[in-house]
Each structure stands twice: as C-alpha cells, then as structure tokens.
Design an enzyme around this catalytic site. Structure first.
Site, PDB file in Angstrom:
ATOM      1  N   CYS A 130     -43.194  56.418  59.318  1.00  0.00           N
ATOM      2  CA  CYS A 130     -43.761  57.412  60.229  1.00  0.00           C
ATOM      3  C   CYS A 130     -42.999  57.336  61.558  1.00  0.00           C
ATOM      4  O   CYS A 130     -42.954  56.273  62.174  1.00  0.00           O
ATOM      5  CB  CYS A 130     -45.241  57.108  60.443  1.00  0.00           C
ATOM      6  SG  CYS A 130     -46.007  58.146  61.690  1.00  0.00           S
ATOM      7  N   HIS A 132     -55.550  67.546  43.153  1.00  0.00           N
ATOM      8  CA  HIS A 132     -54.969  66.197  43.133  1.00  0.00           C
ATOM      9  C   HIS A 132     -53.869  66.041  44.174  1.00  0.00           C
ATOM     10  O   HIS A 132     -53.086  65.100  44.123  1.00  0.00           O
ATOM     11  CB  HIS A 132     -54.435  65.859  41.728  1.00  0.00           C
ATOM     12  CG  HIS A 132     -55.514  65.711  40.703  1.00  0.00           C
ATOM     13  ND1 HIS A 132     -55.312  65.929  39.356  1.00  0.00           N
ATOM     14  CD2 HIS A 132     -56.829  65.371  40.820  1.00  0.00           C
ATOM     15  CE1 HIS A 132     -56.461  65.730  38.703  1.00  0.00           C
ATOM     16  NE2 HIS A 132     -57.379  65.396  39.569  1.00  0.00           N
TER      17      HIS A 132
HETATM   18 ZN   LIG Z   1     -48.107  57.302  61.843  1.00  0.00          ZN
END
Ligand SMILES: [Zn+2]
Length: 245
Positions: A146, A116
């Site tokens: 990010c 998982h």
């Molecule tokens: Zn990214």
C-alpha cells in the site's frame, strides 16, 4: 421449451441473471489447482485466506499474478454479448455473478453484482482505504504494498473464511424476491448462501430459465425450464441476437 423461454424473455418486466463458473469456463477461463509454481505445495485454503496472505504474501501474490496473466487473453463469449444486448433492450437487467474474473463488465454490462468480489482490483490489507486496479505496474513488485501506509495489498475477492459482502448479498436477495424471471447460468446451485438466491426467486413465484449442460440442484417443476446446452449457444438464440453474433 425454447419457444416458451423466448416468450418468457419477451414478456418479462423484472428479469434477473445469476451466473457461476460454467459461464466463465466457456470463455476458456482456467481454474488453478496445484499446477507448477511456487504455490504448488500450498493448499487452496492457504492461497485464499487472510492468514495465508499474512504468512506467505509472496507466494500468494505470485499465484494471483499468474491467474491474472492467464486471464489476459480471455474474452467474453457470445453468451455475454447476448446478455449485454438484453440489458440494453430491457433497460433493467441486474447481473448477479459468483465469478471474480470481471468478464461481465468486460462485455460492457452495467449493474453487475459480484458477490465473491473481483480479482481485477486490490485494496489495503490493513483497511486504510487505499484501492487500485491490478495493472502490470502494480504487480511488478510481489507482494504489492500500500503506497499510503506500507501494509501489503489484498485482492478484492472474498477470501476463505470471510463473509460475503453484506450490501451486495442483501441487494441480490431483494432482487430475487421481486424478479419475475431469473436466468441461472453455469452454476450447480450448490454453494451457499449464494445458492439461496435462485431458490428465493422460485419461492416468490418467479420462473427460472436454467442454462447448464449438466444437472443441477434446482427442482424439476413447471416453474423451472432447464436447457442443457452451453450459454454461448443458447443465449443468442433466446435473445434474438444469434444472426448478428
Ligand atoms: Zn494502506
């Protein structure tokens, strides 16, 4: 019963471990459902889905940060240490777990198959390839973005509605087919397709040593040894590490 289990452990050439939430709970790992916080008015499905993450990234990440913070003081119990010992002793003991908390790795185990995923790492939601450990530095900004492409990050756990990681599942089933002994620890064997792993081992002739204080879905027959006790008590006894721990 315990003596037969000890003998099976000693003789086993291809042992395999399969664990679930009960293993973590013994270490004090909490599960979170509707406790105080921003996330209180959101359902578990919303907090654990891609659509929930896209529509409410701040709420969802606040929830994951809280889960990570709550896991900080949690240490693997004696049952984990016993498994780590057996892994070194046998030189070959893959551990398949349904848990996302990383306690098997924290206990020093290698060859851990997290079917998982893991809540200890995150990656780019848009799939640019970036991934990172979830350190307090990364979690300083909620939601974390990010650094490579600017999308939000996602926790590396299998989210609601997502398939399980194919390679990990395929290897888990292959291991289940060829193992001669499987420990099934702290899992009710109810959540599919993960539940198919112990049933596959049984079909192929393996013996199961089940450790769970409560009744599970496994059958009662001569190939299933059910020990209704806690893993932290029984594993050190089975593996002969009891005196040292
Ligand atoms: Zn990214």
């Amino acid at each position: 019963m315990i003596n037969r289990a000890i003998e099976l452990v000693r003789k086993s050439i291809e042992p395999l471990v399969f664990t679930g939430a009960g293993m973590s709970r013994e270490s004090g790992m909490r599960t979170f459902r509707g406790e105080d916080g921003l996330w209180n008015e959101y359902s578990p499905e919303q907090l654990s889905s891609i659509s929930g993450l896209r529509s409410n990234p701040e709420v969802v990440w606040d929830w994951y940060r809280m889960r990570l913070m709550a896991s900080e003081g949690v240490v693997p119990h004696a049952g984990y240490e016993a498994l780590t010992y057996l892994q070194k002793e046998k030189g070959n003991l893959p551990v398949i777990t349904q848990n996302v908390d990383g306690l098997h790795r924290l206990a020093g185990q290698t060859d851990v198959l997290e079917i998982h995923g893991s809540m200890r790492t995150a990656s780019c939601l848009d799939g640019c390839g970036f991934s990172t450990e979830l350190t307090s530095e990364v979690l300083k900004n909620i939601p974390p973005f990010c650094p490579d492409c600017g999308a939000i990050l996602r926790p590396d756990i299998v989210l609601f509605g997502e398939p399980l990681p194919q390679e990990v599942i395929l290897r888990s089933y292959r291991l289940a087919e060829k193992c001669d002994l499987m420990f099934v620890i702290g899992t009710s064997v109810q959540v599919w397709p993960a539940a198919g792993i112990p049933f596959t081992a049984l079909d192929k002739g393996a013996v199961i040593i089940e450790i769970n204080p409560v009744q599970t879905e496994l059958p009662h027959n001569e190939n299933v040894i059910s020990i209704r006790r806690k893993a932290g008590e029984i594993l050190p006894l089975l593996f002969g590490t009891g005196e040292k721990i």
